[in-house]
Motif scaffolding. Structure first.
Motif, PDB file in Angstrom:
ATOM      1  N   ASN A   1     154.484  22.408 -49.383  1.00 37.67           N
ATOM      2  CA  ASN A   1     153.546  23.248 -50.129  1.00 37.67           C
ATOM      3  C   ASN A   1     152.661  22.361 -50.988  1.00 37.67           C
ATOM      4  OD1 ASN A   1     153.847  25.947 -49.492  1.00 37.67           O
ATOM      5  ND2 ASN A   1     155.467  26.312 -50.975  1.00 37.67           N
TER       6      ASN A   1
ATOM      7  N   SER B   1     150.554  35.022 -44.228  1.00 31.32           N
ATOM      8  CA  SER B   1     151.797  34.368 -43.820  1.00 31.32           C
ATOM      9  C   SER B   1     152.117  34.756 -42.372  1.00 31.32           C
ATOM     10  CB  SER B   1     152.967  34.756 -44.741  1.00 31.32           C
ATOM     11  OG  SER B   1     153.306  36.122 -44.588  1.00 31.32           O
TER      12      SER B   1
ATOM     13  N   ASN C   1     154.570  38.878 -48.779  1.00 27.91           N
ATOM     14  CA  ASN C   1     153.985  37.691 -48.146  1.00 27.91           C
ATOM     15  C   ASN C   1     154.584  36.447 -48.797  1.00 27.91           C
ATOM     16  OD1 ASN C   1     152.361  38.299 -46.000  1.00 27.91           O
ATOM     17  ND2 ASN C   1     150.430  37.905 -47.028  1.00 27.91           N
TER      18      ASN C   1
ATOM     19  N   GLN D   1     147.275  27.722 -52.898  1.00 29.50           N
ATOM     20  CA  GLN D   1     148.529  27.152 -52.411  1.00 29.50           C
ATOM     21  C   GLN D   1     148.512  27.221 -50.888  1.00 29.50           C
ATOM     22  OE1 GLN D   1     152.847  28.909 -52.175  1.00 29.50           O
ATOM     23  NE2 GLN D   1     152.585  28.114 -54.243  1.00 29.50           N
TER      24      GLN D   1
ATOM     25  N   SER E   1     146.087  36.413 -49.426  1.00 29.09           N
ATOM     26  CA  SER E   1     147.233  35.653 -48.930  1.00 29.09           C
ATOM     27  C   SER E   1     147.448  35.946 -47.453  1.00 29.09           C
ATOM     28  CB  SER E   1     148.505  35.986 -49.719  1.00 29.09           C
ATOM     29  OG  SER E   1     148.843  37.354 -49.573  1.00 29.09           O
TER      30      SER E   1
ATOM     31  N   GLY F   1     150.745  26.042 -47.442  1.00 28.94           N
ATOM     32  CA  GLY F   1     152.074  25.585 -47.050  1.00 28.94           C
ATOM     33  C   GLY F   1     152.321  25.783 -45.575  1.00 28.94           C
TER      34      GLY F   1
ATOM     35  N   PHE G   1     147.631  30.983 -50.012  1.00 32.69           N
ATOM     36  CA  PHE G   1     147.278  31.860 -51.120  1.00 32.69           C
ATOM     37  C   PHE G   1     146.029  31.298 -51.792  1.00 32.69           C
ATOM     38  CE2 PHE G   1     151.777  32.165 -50.469  1.00 32.69           C
ATOM     39  CZ  PHE G   1     152.104  33.493 -50.668  1.00 32.69           C
TER      40      PHE G   1
ATOM     41  N   ALA H   1     151.514  29.483 -44.384  1.00 29.61           N
ATOM     42  CA  ALA H   1     151.299  30.462 -45.453  1.00 29.61           C
ATOM     43  C   ALA H   1     150.207  29.933 -46.364  1.00 29.61           C
ATOM     44  CB  ALA H   1     152.581  30.723 -46.238  1.00 29.61           C
TER      45      ALA H   1
ATOM     46  N   ASN I   1     155.868  32.583 -49.596  1.00 28.76           N
ATOM     47  CA  ASN I   1     155.260  31.289 -49.306  1.00 28.76           C
ATOM     48  C   ASN I   1     156.151  30.470 -48.386  1.00 28.76           C
ATOM     49  OD1 ASN I   1     157.285  30.028 -50.884  1.00 28.76           O
ATOM     50  ND2 ASN I   1     156.054  30.198 -52.742  1.00 28.76           N
TER      51      ASN I   1
ATOM     52  N   SER J   1     149.705  22.852 -53.945  1.00 29.10           N
ATOM     53  CA  SER J   1     148.967  23.796 -54.778  1.00 29.10           C
ATOM     54  C   SER J   1     148.002  23.041 -55.678  1.00 29.10           C
ATOM     55  CB  SER J   1     149.928  24.646 -55.621  1.00 29.10           C
ATOM     56  OG  SER J   1     150.767  23.831 -56.402  1.00 29.10           O
TER      57      SER J   1
ATOM     58  N   ASP K   1     153.078  35.657 -55.735  1.00 27.39           N
ATOM     59  CA  ASP K   1     153.572  35.934 -54.384  1.00 27.39           C
ATOM     60  C   ASP K   1     154.635  37.019 -54.344  1.00 27.39           C
ATOM     61  OD1 ASP K   1     155.440  34.492 -55.729  1.00 27.39           O
ATOM     62  OD2 ASP K   1     155.917  33.121 -54.095  1.00 27.39           O
TER      63      ASP K   1
ATOM     64  N   LYS L   1     157.947  27.964 -48.824  1.00 27.80           N
ATOM     65  CA  LYS L   1     159.233  27.506 -49.355  1.00 27.80           C
ATOM     66  C   LYS L   1     160.358  28.451 -48.963  1.00 27.80           C
ATOM     67  CE  LYS L   1     161.392  26.049 -53.709  1.00 27.80           C
ATOM     68  NZ  LYS L   1     161.188  25.852 -55.166  1.00 27.80           N
TER      69      LYS L   1
END
Length: 813
Positions: free
Chosen positions: A504, A564, A213, A515, A562, A517, A548, A546, A215, A506, A134, A217
């Motif tokens: 999140n 977001s 981009n 992943q 990805s 989220g 991935f 978000a 995530n 994964s 990411d 978190k």
């Protein structure tokens, strides 16, 4: 905040519940150590089945030499340890039984391989650019070019990152990037952030992470993405450190130095860093303003302005902290990160106003502007880390308090001359007292739970409370006395509270990893215009997803996509409607009616041979916040700049990264980015389209020479850039450095020359319905810096950083 406490307790209960129900699986652990009993980090561990000799799994030791294999079936195994600096090592055969939870191999002794030691030092050097899931990571620490630059100059050399004169940053043509330091938002205005970065020596920077981009978190703030500056922190055992000094010149003297001390045992780590920065700078600017009554005809008049800016940067920065291991599962830490400095400026300016058709002089003036800016920036952090087991099940807590204060004492003295007989303009003088006082409180909790079948759950909560106050006073000279200018003075208080939670999930299976989220943020803002007795309040809740997805076909081919959804909140400074005069003929003011901008961002990346990366990106943003130009209603020859929600924005781009090893002594990393910006700007009864294409190139070359010498040569080029109502023309620079290792490689002598051909100038054009502005800026960018650094205590060097919870807010103060 009792509801937050209830949330934390509930989350802890859920963590315990998940932990108790997790399946027990066999796993192996151990630690790699050298002949001196010190940990050997980052070596390869291969696990083989004794039955058929096939490879069962691979791992790598972490920064403390520890490694782990999980989810293993019963059977007989052995491991092989491979390291460039040490001899291959094999373990005895051992057997894992059914339902046996843990097998501890203990400490595995590695013997040094002296025949390859000299080569290994070079081979283990990290590439300048590393592509991670990411983010792009730029390893600054071992680059020759890291010395002799401040943080702001360093960012201008990072591929894909652009820095404007005010300190605002963009990523791949998208403005609105959030700046973090060690994972914490800086909560500063663009000017304040620029001062902070100017006062940060590149010698104190380990790496720079660019997340276009991020995530779920990460904080949702920063529509263009996040730039995280990771500072150095030692991990060597015992007492160790480094000392460095540098000196050089541009148009004025540059001096600096730093001291880094660290003491580490198995239970405690204490560290302290101090650096001082001294720069005498000189910039030249040229500006032509065309004034229109009717945009469809010729301008009525125009002004030409020339000025020289002579700032003197004096800064001091420090970090002190301690990490203490309560036991094998619990660690607490304390950190104080502070800085103070001043940035006085002397700025003589000439301005002439003429009739456009006749070229007759209407007025001419000379202004001397003196600004005495100073600041104090403090961050206090407490952190706690609980490892619930040895499989990555952990809980992290961060508590932050940020206290920032800055003050500008400004004086503008203007003398008018060569005025026609029918016009009489009196000399003028204006003094300003411009303070900014900010406090930020942040609490952050992060929870990680590995699940069976290669699942991993991450969840967390963050609450921040911000208060910023500006009590600005202007006085003007009237009848030889300074009297308050009530029309431009202003007292403004702004408060913002954000509560955010994220989840999140994964998963890795076969050749895929994914992943998913989502982050929810509740925002409440309150602003109080004390001068006008006006109050505004706003609250809203938004979800920010978000995602991935990565497909690894084999070692040579990998594809990742990805998405977001992000927000660009107005900076606290932009929301404050008070004025700051740059000269008697222009000022900037805020806008309390600004709305956040929201962006959808997509990326598709292909990686070949684990090093060549081709990326396609697309972004669409609404409610774009950008500065507009206008004419003062009381004096049409005075211009102002004010942020507005100007319309919508689209960004299309393609980028390519190519690290190359051309010969055994020549390695390089090349970056190319081509993108297109399109703006739709509604104005009165028409829709204005602003668009432009940009080619951005960057190259870093490293040459290894005999007897400890090395040379680096780099450069970047930007063909032009369209941002809102402005267009910036092409610019670039070439820079080089040479270094020599001394004293058994414990000392380094470096010479760095920046902007060798003095081509890093800015030429720009800004167009509004009543003003056309053409400008040129010539910064003090050609410098030569000689630096010396010496490292002591220990032979292995590694760095780590501790992220705290508040970095994402400081970039908005």
């Amino acid at each position: 905040m009792p509801y937050i406490l209830r949330y934390l307790l509930s989350l802890l209960w859920v963590c315990t519940l998940f932990s108790s129900q997790a399946q027990k699986t066999n796993h192996i652990k151990g630690q790699t150590v050298g002949e001196d009993k010190q940990a050997i980090p980052y070596v390869s561990i291969l696990l083989y089945r004794v039955k058929d000799g096939t490879l069962a799994s691979t791992a790598a030791s972490d920064s403390t030499g520890n490694f782990r294999f999980t989810n293993l079936k019963a059977g007989t195994y052995f491991i092989k340890v491979k390291s460039l600096t040490h001899q291959d090592t094999f373990s005895p055969h051992f057997r894992l039984e059914e339902h046996f939870d843990e097998y501890d191999l203990g400490k595995i002794l590695l013997l040094q391989n002296n025949a390859y030691l000299a080569e290994v030092v070079v081979e283990r050097k990290k590439q300048f650019i590393e592509q991670q899931q990411d983010k792009l990571v730029f390893n600054i620490e071992n680059s020759t070019l890291a010395d002799g630059n401040n943080g702001l100059e360093l960012l201008s050399k990072i591929p894909g990152v652009a820095v404007d004169e005010s300190g605002s940053l963009s990523i791949k043509g998208k403005s609105g990037a959030t700046v973090m330091i060690n994972g914490k938002i800086t909560y500063l205005s663009a000017d304040q952030l620029a001062n902070l970065l100017r006062s940060t020596s590149s010698m104190d920077i380990n790496k720079i992470e660019v997340m276009s981009n991020p995530n779920a978190k990460q904080d949702a703030a920063g529509s263009a993405g996040i730039i995280n500056i990771v500072l150095k922190k030692g991990l060597k055992q015992g007492f160790n450190g480094s000392v460095s000094a540098n000196a050089g010149a541009g148009r004025g003297a540059h001096l600096g130095g730093s001291l880094n001390l660290n003491y580490r045992t198995e239970k405690i780590n204490v560290f302290g860093i101090y650096n001082q920065y001294f720069q005498n700078l000189e910039y030249y600017n040229s500006l032509t303003r065309y004034f229109y009554t009717d945009r469809g005809s010729d301008p009525d008049s125009y002004s030409q302005q020339e000025n020289t800016i002579q700032p003197k940067l004096r800064s001091n920065n420090f970090r002190v902290g301690m990490d203490y291991s309560i036991n094998s599962k619990q660690t607490i830490g304390f950190l104080i990160n502070g800085g103070f400095g001043k940035y006085p400026k002397y700025e003589p300016t000439t301005n002439s106003l003429r009739n456009f058709n006749t070229d007759n002089l209407i007025s001419a003036s000379t202004t001397v502007t003196e600004g005495k800016e100073r600041w104090r920036d403090m961050l206090y952090n407490f952190n706690y880390n609980l490892k619930l087991n040895d499989k990555g099940h952990e809980l992290k807590l961060d508590l932050d308090f940020v206290d920032h204060y800055s003050k500008m004492d400004q004086q503008l003295n203007t003398a008018y001359h060569n005025v026609g007989p029918s016009t009489s303009l009196a000399n003028s003088s204006r003094i300003g007292d411009i303070p900014s006082d900010n406090q930020v409180y942040v609490a952050k909790l992060d929870y990680t739970l590995p699940l069976p079948k290669e699942y991993k759950l991450e969840a967390g909560w963050k609450s921040s409370d911000v208060r910023t106050e500006n009590d600005l006073h202007y006085d003007t000279l009237q009848n030889d006395q300074y009297v308050p200018d009530l029309g431009t003075s202003n007292h403004f208080i702004y408060k913002e509270t954000i509560h955010a939670g994220y989840v999140n999930l994964s998963k890795s299976w076969h050749k895929f990893s994914t992943q998913l989220g989502i982050r929810g943020e509740y925002t409440r803002t309150r602003s109080h215009q004390i001068t006008l007795n006006e109050q505004f309040e706003r609250s809203y809740f938004k979800l920010f997803p978000a995602a991935f997805l990565t497909y690894t076909a084999n070692d040579n081919h990998k594809v990742q996509t990805s998405y977001s959804y992000r927000v660009q909140r107005p900076s606290f400074w932009d929301l404050n409607p008070f004025r700051v005069y740059t000269d008697p003929f222009s000022y900037a003011e805020g806008n309390s009616n600004l709305n956040p901008a929201y962006e959808h961002s997509f990326e598709l990346a292909y990686t070949y041979a684990s090093k060549y990366v081709l990326t396609l990106n697309y972004a669409q943003r609404s409610n774009v916040v950008n500065g507009i130009l206008g004419r003062d209603p009381l004096n049409p020859y005075i211009t102002f700049e004010r942020p507005e929600n100007i319309g919508s924005f689209k960004n299309y781009g393609i980028s390519f990264i190519a690290p190359t090893q051309l010969t055994s002594w020549w390695s390089a990393t090349h970056f190319a980015n081509y993108y297109r910006n399109e703006y739709e700007l509604p104005q009165e009864d028409e829709l204005i389209i602003r668009k432009g294409n940009t080619l951005s190139l960057n190259s870093q070359n490293s040459f290894k020479l005999p007897e400890g010498w090395s040379i680096e040569l780099g450069g970047n080029y930007v063909s032009g850039l369209t941002v809102g109502i402005s267009h910036i023309k092409s610019y670039g620079q070439v820079y080089s450095g040479i270094q020599k290792n001394l004293l058994n490689k414990k000392a380094t002598l470096k010479l760095v020359v920046n902007d060798i051909f003095r081509t890093n100038n800015r030429r720009y054009e800004t167009i509004s319905p009543t003003i056309r502005l053409i400008g040129r800026s010539n910064p003090d960018s050609r410098t030569a810096i000689l630096s010396f650094s010496y490292r002591f205590g220990g032979s292995q060097n590694a760095t780590a950083q501790r992220a705290t919870g508040s970095e994402d807010i400081k970039s908005r103060l």
